[in-house]
Every structure is written in C-alpha cells, then in structure tokens.
Motif scaffolding. Structure first.
Motif, short mmCIF file in Angstrom:
data_model
loop_
_atom_site.label_atom_id
_atom_site.label_comp_id
_atom_site.label_asym_id
_atom_site.label_seq_id
_atom_site.Cartn_x
_atom_site.Cartn_y
_atom_site.Cartn_z
N GLN A 449 14.91 9.13 -46.83
CA GLN A 449 15.81 8.57 -45.82
C GLN A 449 15.55 7.07 -45.64
O GLN A 449 14.43 6.67 -45.34
N PRO A 450 16.56 6.22 -45.81
CA PRO A 450 16.39 4.80 -45.50
C PRO A 450 16.64 4.57 -44.00
O PRO A 450 17.58 5.14 -43.43
N ILE A 451 15.82 3.75 -43.37
CA ILE A 451 15.98 3.51 -41.93
C ILE A 451 15.95 2.00 -41.64
O ILE A 451 15.37 1.22 -42.38
N ILE A 452 16.59 1.63 -40.52
CA ILE A 452 16.54 0.26 -40.02
C ILE A 452 15.94 0.29 -38.62
O ILE A 452 16.29 1.15 -37.81
N ILE A 453 15.01 -0.59 -38.36
CA ILE A 453 14.40 -0.70 -37.04
C ILE A 453 15.38 -1.41 -36.11
O ILE A 453 15.96 -2.45 -36.47
N THR A 454 15.59 -0.87 -34.92
CA THR A 454 16.59 -1.42 -34.01
C THR A 454 16.00 -2.13 -32.80
O THR A 454 16.73 -2.65 -31.96
N GLN A 455 14.67 -2.18 -32.71
CA GLN A 455 14.03 -2.88 -31.59
C GLN A 455 12.66 -3.35 -32.02
O GLN A 455 11.94 -2.63 -32.71
N ASN A 456 12.28 -4.57 -31.65
CA ASN A 456 10.97 -5.09 -32.02
C ASN A 456 9.85 -4.21 -31.51
O ASN A 456 9.88 -3.76 -30.36
N ASP A 457 8.86 -3.97 -32.36
CA ASP A 457 7.65 -3.26 -31.96
C ASP A 457 6.46 -4.08 -32.46
O ASP A 457 6.07 -3.99 -33.62
N TYR A 458 5.93 -4.92 -31.59
CA TYR A 458 4.88 -5.85 -32.00
C TYR A 458 3.57 -5.16 -32.32
O TYR A 458 2.77 -5.64 -33.12
N HIS A 459 3.35 -4.00 -31.71
CA HIS A 459 2.13 -3.25 -32.00
C HIS A 459 2.14 -2.74 -33.44
O HIS A 459 1.13 -2.81 -34.15
N LEU A 462 6.65 -4.17 -36.55
CA LEU A 462 8.00 -3.88 -37.03
C LEU A 462 9.00 -4.60 -36.15
O LEU A 462 8.84 -4.64 -34.93
N PHE A 463 10.04 -5.15 -36.78
CA PHE A 463 10.97 -6.00 -36.04
C PHE A 463 12.41 -5.55 -36.26
O PHE A 463 12.76 -4.96 -37.29
N ASN A 464 13.21 -5.84 -35.26
CA ASN A 464 14.63 -5.51 -35.30
C ASN A 464 15.24 -5.99 -36.63
O ASN A 464 15.19 -7.16 -36.95
N GLY A 465 15.81 -5.06 -37.38
CA GLY A 465 16.41 -5.41 -38.66
C GLY A 465 15.56 -5.07 -39.87
O GLY A 465 16.04 -5.12 -41.01
N ASP A 466 14.28 -4.72 -39.67
CA ASP A 466 13.42 -4.34 -40.79
C ASP A 466 13.92 -3.03 -41.41
O ASP A 466 14.32 -2.10 -40.72
N ILE A 467 13.88 -2.96 -42.74
CA ILE A 467 14.33 -1.79 -43.48
C ILE A 467 13.13 -1.04 -44.04
O ILE A 467 12.22 -1.65 -44.62
#
Length: 575
Positions: A449-459, A462-467
């Motif tokens: 499954q390919p996914i896109i991150i929709t909200q920044n997670d600094y911990h 992972l950032f909004n838009g990362d695939i």
C-alpha cells in the motif's frame, strides 16, 4: 460540527449591530478563499447598495494604522484583518531591512578576485545568453533575491553554482536549504548534490562543503513549537546562517513567509526559488507571485549592473531598465528549459496554457503525440492502460527501489471527492490491482500500500506530503518504509502513524514540490468549478518529466485555461 453553520456569519455576528458587519463577513470569506484582504474597489462594484465609505468612517473597529489595536486595518483601499495586515507589513519591512543592508560595492570587489572561477563555472565565454550566470551573480550581490523559472530551467543548478562561488570566496560560509514540505526539502538537497559533479572548476573541498549543507522543512529550520503558532527562531533569536535558500517558495503562505523573513538577520542572505506561474499556497496569500509581479521589468538592470555582468561575459547583455523600485534587479527569471522544448510535448502545452490560447485544434493535435496525450472521452480502457504502470513497483523486491519506482507514476486530480476525484481513483486502482492479483487491499494498512502523510509528525520525522510504502518484512510484519533525507531507507511501525491516506492518486495541490516520470491529470466533467484555473492545470501537468496524459472535456480544458487565480493583497502596491 454542524455542516450548515456559516462560520463567516458567526464571525460577523461578533460585531453585533456595528456598521462593519457586512464587510466583516466579506473579509472573513475572502480570507478562507486565500486572499489576504478584501479589495474594496471590487467589493463596491459588486455591492453598489452598500455605503462602504460610511462603514469605514463610522465603525469603531477600523483604523488606518496598525498602531491602534483595532480588528480591521484599511490600506490602499484594501481592508485587512489586523493580524494579516501585520503579516504583510512584516514581510515588506523585513525585505526592506535586507535590501538596505546590502553592500554590492564591496561584494563586487570580492567577485573580481574570482573572475577566472566565474568564467569556468558559468562558461561565460559562450556567445549565448545565460540567465543562470546572471541569477547567481545577482544573488551574491543581494541580501534578498528571487530566482524564478519553469520546470527544467535549472534553478537548483544555478544555486549549486552560486554556492560553489560563495564558498570559494568565503570557506567559512554557513548555508541552510529549506522547503515547505519534507519531500521538497529532500529533493533540493539531492538535486544540488547531483549538480556538484557537473560544475567545472571546483575542487574537492568545495565538494565536501556541498555534502555538509543541511536541508529541512521551513518549520524545522525555524524550530517548530508543538501546539504553538510561534517558532524558536524569530527577530529576537534569528537563524545562525549566512545564506538561507528556500525552494518551492510559491507554496509559502503569508503567515509562514512573515515568520521566515523575520528570522533572517538583515546582514545575511535569503534566496527564494520557485515558479511564479504555479499555484499559490494552500494557506492565505500568493506572496511569491505577488513579489514577482511587483516588477514590471524582470531581467532588466541599471547601467552599472550591466557593466558588471558584461565584465565577466563574452555575450553582452543590453536590457537596461527604465523604472525602479525596492526590488529592482533582485528578481531573475530563468527562461530556457533544459527539460522541455516549448514547441513540443509538455513544453508546448504548458506554454499554451500559461498564455490562455489552448483551443480545440491544439487539443486535437495532442491525440497522437508521443509525449502528451489528451483523452476527451474518459474510456475505461485508457485509464486501465495507465493503471498498469503501478505493476512495476509491486514487482520490485527491494524496498528502496520499489519506493523510487512508485515515485515514477501518479494520477493527479483537483478534487478530493466525487467522480474522477482522488478518492475515486484510489478506490478504482485498488480494485483494478486486486482483480489482476497484485494487491489484497483491506481496511487499515496492507502489503504494497502506498501512503501519503497528511500531518507533520516531528517525533517520527514525517512531514505533510511525505510518501511511504507499506510492506511486510521478512517475518511477515507490516512496516512503513520512507526515504530518509540522506537517501537511505527508514522503516517505522505503521501502528505509530495516525495521519495518512492511500496515494495512487493525489490532489494537484499536494503534488507541488514533486516530480514524476509519468503523470495523468484528470479534470472533472463540471465546467463551473471555482477551483479550476490555468495555474492549477499548469502545476499539475508540469509535475510530469517524461510522459503526460490529460483526461478532460475540451470545453472544461479551454475554460480552465482562461481562468486565472487572482488573490487580493497589498504586496505589489506597497513594494
């Protein structure tokens, strides 16, 4: 939340029976549409029955100066919410501070000592026009500068050559690269590292310098504070870099641009890169485009600057300016695309869209084009032929290579839901690949499954838009794989990921800052969608590097090319 609730009316009701109420409603609505302010000339022409001068004169909530803590500020016949007027004012004030601290005379003397290196790096003995050379030279002389240009015009190549020159003048120079999204931040670092091998005349020390340059999102550069609108770095605690270079600057909204410029000391440098013809930010404002539009004469120079440029170049530049303002000579547009020919394929249709002259004859000419194909009848077979391109990443066993292969292909739509939307295609592609035996989709996470991150997670970094790509490891346990900033593979348990979506298809807005070999842009059937514009279409199709498929009714395509995004702001007038 009540979906029928009119939040603009709720805002306007706050002012009770005050005469400002209709303008408060209009101002709030415009802000939600991406405008920084309400253009009163436009408002008055549409609402002739409302006495705007009387409202502004009699309301206690309006002032002409931000020194008074009123809810609304009026400037140049534009009405602002106080906070957004402050953002715009801070942007202009900080640009002014940077420009006023420039020392072009002394920097010109430093350039003289590197004249041979300049000629080597930029091949200035060629008899052809070279705007990359002019842009780099100008960027060195200024504390604030913009380099704009379409895809393939060499913005990052220009910056790589600029950095090679800057380092050889000052080996202690501190540089930061940044972009609005994590993906764009990774891409500019990758592009610059690749470009260093193509630069003539640089030594091993310069190449090591390139490797040490940091790249990050703007939020991380400024020092994001969880749950706060403020950052660690600001006017009182500025960034500790000599040069900050920001890619994909058209994506930056008014709030973030204000905070970014506030954190740059006035004796340091910031260079904004971007395509002035692309979509503006999702947030309020089209700051990058507005700043570029403040110049009637881009790539024009004073007589003194022309003499300096020509002292290093065999080709002689003659574009002498007749008008000047704060940012004269500070904005250079790269004009030659090394990726697209404007008379062929993607370059040809991009040029036609920007100029609003796409007609049925031109649309028909692309039906048999090798690089660009326009499908006007939405046949299932044509869509399924495109879906087959996803087989490649699924068949690849190596997780990093599979992730790179998935990044070669994407379907782009302007809408989230409905027919021919992102949601529609994600479901259709999952079903198609399931029927072909390539996927077993299910609720939650699943293998391949390919996914896109929709909200920044600094911990998690992972950032909004990362695939990312969900895959089973050797023990059959699902892992989420992402490409790290250094190009390596990082894996995270999907159990920690809360904000994501499946991403065979994505919105054109989300695709900004990315590039794919093979792209399909699909426009909805409705002609009257407000979201459709030539900027949106141009942004979508220029994500393609090799081949482009456009699915659109001719009437929708033609109308989209004639609709331009016009966001109200005071940037142009105030600069």
């Amino acid at each position: 939340m009540n979906s029928s609730l009119d939040i603009h009316q709720v805002f306007a009701d706050y002012f009770g029976n005050d005469i400002i109420k209709p303008l408060a409603y209009a101002c709030s609505k415009k802000l939600s549409e991406g405008h920084i302010c309400l253009d009163l000339d436009v408002y008055k022409s549409v609402n002739e029955n409302i006495n705007v001068p009387k409202i502004l004169k009699e309301s206690k909530w309006v002032s002409e100066s931000s020194e008074q803590a009123n809810a609304f500020i009026i400037k140049n016949n534009k009405l602002y919410l106080q906070r957004y007027f402050s953002y715009e004012t801070d942007i202009i004030t900080n640009i002014q501070k940077l420009v006023r601290r420039e020392d072009s005379v002394n920097k010109s003397k430093l350039l003289e000592d590197k004249s041979e290196l300049i000629k080597q790096i930029f091949n200035t003995e060629s008899l052809s026009e070279n705007w990359q050379f002019v842009a780099a030279l100008n960027a060195y002389l200024h504390n604030f500068s913009i380099i704009t240009g379409g895809p393939g015009t060499g913005k990052t190549t220009t910056i790589a050559k600029f950095l090679a020159l800057a380092f050889n003048i000052n080996p202690k120079i501190r540089v930061a690269l940044a972009a609005p999204t994590g993906k764009a931040a990774v891409r500019i670092k990758e592009s610059i590292l690749q470009a260093k091998f193509q630069i003539v005349g640089i030594d091993d020390k310069t190449k090591v310098f390139f490797d040490q340059i940091e790249s990050s999102t703007i939020h991380r550069l400024l020092g994001y504070k969880k749950g706060s609108h403020y950052f660690k770095h600001n006017a009182t605690n500025p960034l500790n870099y000599d040069i900050v270079i920001v890619d994909e600057s058209s994506m930056i909204g008014v709030s973030l641009m204000s905070k970014l410029l506030s954190a740059i000391p006035s004796d340091k440098q910031i260079i904004l890169l971007g395509d002035k013809n692309q979509l503006a930010s999702v947030e309020a404002g089209s700051i990058f485009g507005d700043i570029c539009q403040s110049q009637e004469q881009i790539n024009y120079f004073s007589k003194e600057r022309l003499e300096l440029i020509n002292s290093y170049s065999t080709y002689k530049y003659t574009q002498e300016l007749s008008k000047s303002n704060l940012l004269t000579e500070h904005i250079i547009e790269l004009q030659k695309s090394y990726r697209f020919n404007i008379n062929e394929g993607i370059g040809q249709i991009s040029y036609a869209i920007l100029n609003g002259n796409l007609d049925e004859n031109k649309i028909n000419s692309f039906k048999d084009n090798d690089e660009v194909k326009i499908y006007t009848d939405y046949k299932l077979k044509d869509f399924e032929n495109f879906y087959e391109g996803f087989y490649e990443y699924i068949s690849e066993k190596d997780n990093l290579l599979a992730l790179k292969l998935f990044s070669n292909i994407r379907i782009l739509s302007p809408i989230h839901k409905g027919e021919y939307s992102v949601e529609y295609f994600n479901q259709k592609i999952e079903l198609y690949l399931k029927q072909k035996g390539f996927l077993l989709p299910r609720f939650g996470f699943y293998h391949n499954q390919p996914i896109i991150i929709t909200q920044n997670d600094y911990h998690l970094k992972l950032f909004n838009g990362d695939i990312g790509l969900i895959r089973e490891d050797k023990d059959g346990i699902l892992q989420a794989y992402f490409e790290a900033e250094d190009g390596s593979l990082q894996n995270i348990s999907p159990n920690f990921i809360n904000n994501y979506k499946t991403v065979f298809a994505m919105t054109i807005h989300k695709s900004q800052g990315s590039e794919f070999n093979k792209v399909a842009v699909v426009l909805p059937l409705q002609e009257d969608l407000q979201i459709l514009s030539k900027e949106l279409l141009y942004t979508g199709l220029t994500r393609a590097k090799v081949s482009l498929s456009i699915f659109a009714k001719p009437s929708v395509l033609i109308k989209t090319c004639k609709q331009a995004v016009l966001r109200a702001s005071g940037i142009k007038e105030r600069i």
